[in-house]
Enzyme design. Structure first.
Site, PDB file in Angstrom:
ATOM      1  CG  ASN A 126      -0.342  -0.029   3.878  1.00 22.68           C
ATOM      2  OD1 ASN A 126       0.607  -0.181   3.098  1.00 22.68           O
ATOM      3  ND2 ASN A 126      -0.404  -0.646   5.036  1.00 22.68           N
TER       4      ASN A 126
ATOM      5  CG  HIS B 122      -1.346  -5.235   6.778  1.00 21.78           C
ATOM      6  ND1 HIS B 122      -0.101  -4.900   7.274  1.00 21.78           N
ATOM      7  CD2 HIS B 122      -1.837  -6.187   7.608  1.00 21.78           C
ATOM      8  CE1 HIS B 122       0.136  -5.607   8.381  1.00 21.78           C
ATOM      9  NE2 HIS B 122      -0.901  -6.400   8.589  1.00 21.78           N
TER      10      HIS B 122
ATOM     11  CG  ASP C 260      -0.752  -2.147   9.759  1.00 23.70           C
ATOM     12  OD1 ASP C 260      -0.493  -1.472   8.741  1.00 23.70           O
ATOM     13  OD2 ASP C 260       0.062  -2.914  10.291  1.00 23.70           O
TER      14      ASP C 260
ATOM     15  CB  SER D 125      -6.582  -5.720   4.652  1.00 25.47           C
ATOM     16  OG  SER D 125      -7.054  -6.830   5.372  1.00 25.47           O
TER      17      SER D 125
HETATM   18  C1  GAR Z   1       3.643  -6.909   0.353  1.00 25.08           C
HETATM   19  O1  GAR Z   1       3.384  -8.260   0.641  1.00 25.08           O
HETATM   20  C2  GAR Z   1       2.824  -6.013   1.250  1.00 25.08           C
HETATM   21  O2  GAR Z   1       1.592  -6.585   1.622  1.00 25.08           O
HETATM   22  C3  GAR Z   1       3.726  -5.869   2.436  1.00 25.08           C
HETATM   23  O3  GAR Z   1       5.015  -5.769   1.898  1.00 25.08           O
HETATM   24  C4  GAR Z   1       5.073  -6.553   0.714  1.00 25.08           C
HETATM   25  C5  GAR Z   1       5.755  -5.738  -0.355  1.00 25.08           C
HETATM   26  O4  GAR Z   1       6.012  -6.512  -1.483  1.00 25.08           O
HETATM   27  N1  GAR Z   1       3.375  -4.708   3.191  1.00 25.08           N
HETATM   28  C6  GAR Z   1       3.409  -4.665   4.518  1.00 25.08           C
HETATM   29  O5  GAR Z   1       3.771  -5.598   5.211  1.00 25.08           O
HETATM   30  C7  GAR Z   1       2.968  -3.342   5.112  1.00 25.08           C
HETATM   31  N2  GAR Z   1       2.725  -3.473   6.496  1.00 25.08           N
HETATM   32  P1  GAR Z   1       6.433  -5.823  -2.856  1.00 25.08           P
HETATM   33  O6  GAR Z   1       7.553  -4.838  -2.534  1.00 25.08           O
HETATM   34  O7  GAR Z   1       6.936  -6.967  -3.689  1.00 25.08           O
HETATM   35  O8  GAR Z   1       5.229  -5.147  -3.429  1.00 25.08           O
END
Ligand code: GAR
Length: 215
Positions: free
Chosen positions: A109, A111, A147, A138
């Site tokens: 994942n 994060h 997480d 991360s």
């Molecule tokens: C990303 O910034 C990722 O880090 C976050 O969602 C976004 C997805 O963007 N993930 C989380 O918050 C997970 N807890 P994307 O759909 O444009 O790749």
């Protein structure tokens, strides 16, 4: 010969998915993207995948009676691809312990924080409100606690006094789009190895996350 097969799970925009597709197409990442699965019919990432000829599946959690039933449907779909890694890229569903245990050491994942700090949602806003001097990204192994799995790679950036929410969101995304393909390439090259209870990088036990630098 491609050594690593991945399935990517998304819920939304899919910009991280795009960075993985681009890295594969430009041969910076030696991996086969077998399928993209979304729990959300409106996820733009589904369009991104189709535009690049990648198989897609919609598994809408609202069609299932429980989290466990949804996860079973997800697992059925994933298993036919027999992936080395299940890559969560903005997949905004909490997975059940049964799903995670069935895929131990395989689920990654990304994060938007320097874990273990700022688990959960809305990390950029909370970091800004707390006037943190730095922030980051991360990539971690997924374990049943949210997480909380071992952090494999981190990238960090300074927060300036006049930074807005969109400034730090933008810088985080730029970093994410470099980090995920790099981390996956380390796995594909087996420079990064994950075995039961032991993680090594270049044959040394990984005591600290790999520090991502883009130079
Ligand atoms: C990303 O910034 C990722 O880090 C976050 O969602 C976004 C997805 O963007 N993930 C989380 O918050 C997970 N807890 P994307 O759909 O444009 O790749």
């Amino acid at each position: 010969m491609t050594s690593t097969t991945i399935v990517v799970l998304i819920s939304g925009n899919g910009s991280n998915l795009q960075s993985i597709i681009d890295a594969i197409e430009s041969k910076q990442l030696d991996a086969r993207l077998a399928a993209v699965i979304s729990n959300n019919p409106d996820a733009y990432g589904l369009t991104r995948a189709k535009n690049h000829g990648v198989e897609t599946h919609l598994i809408d959690h609202r069609q299932y009676a429980s989290r466990e039933a949804f996860d079973e449907g997800l697992l059925d779909c994933i298993q036919k691809y027999d992936p080395d890694y299940i890559v969560l890229a903005g997949f905004m569903r909490i997975l059940s312990s049964a799903f995670i245990q069935a895929n131990q050491n395989k689920i990654l994942n990304i994060h938007p924080s320097l874990l273990p700090h700022y688990k959960g949602l809305d990390t950029h806003r909370r970091v800004l409100e707390n006037r943190e001097p730095e922030h980051g990204v991360s990539i971690h192994l997924v374990t049943p606690e949210l997480d909380d799995g071992p952090v494999l790679m981190q990238g960090r950036y300074a927060i300036k006094a006049d930074d807005t929410l969109s400034d730090i969101q933008y810088r985080g995304h730029v970093l994410e789009h470099q980090m995920y393909p790099q981390l996956l390439q380390y796995l594909s090259q087996q420079r990064l190895q994950i075995n039961n209870q032991s993680i090594s990088f270049d044959h040394q036990p990984l005591h600290q996350p790999i520090e991502f630098t883009n130079n």
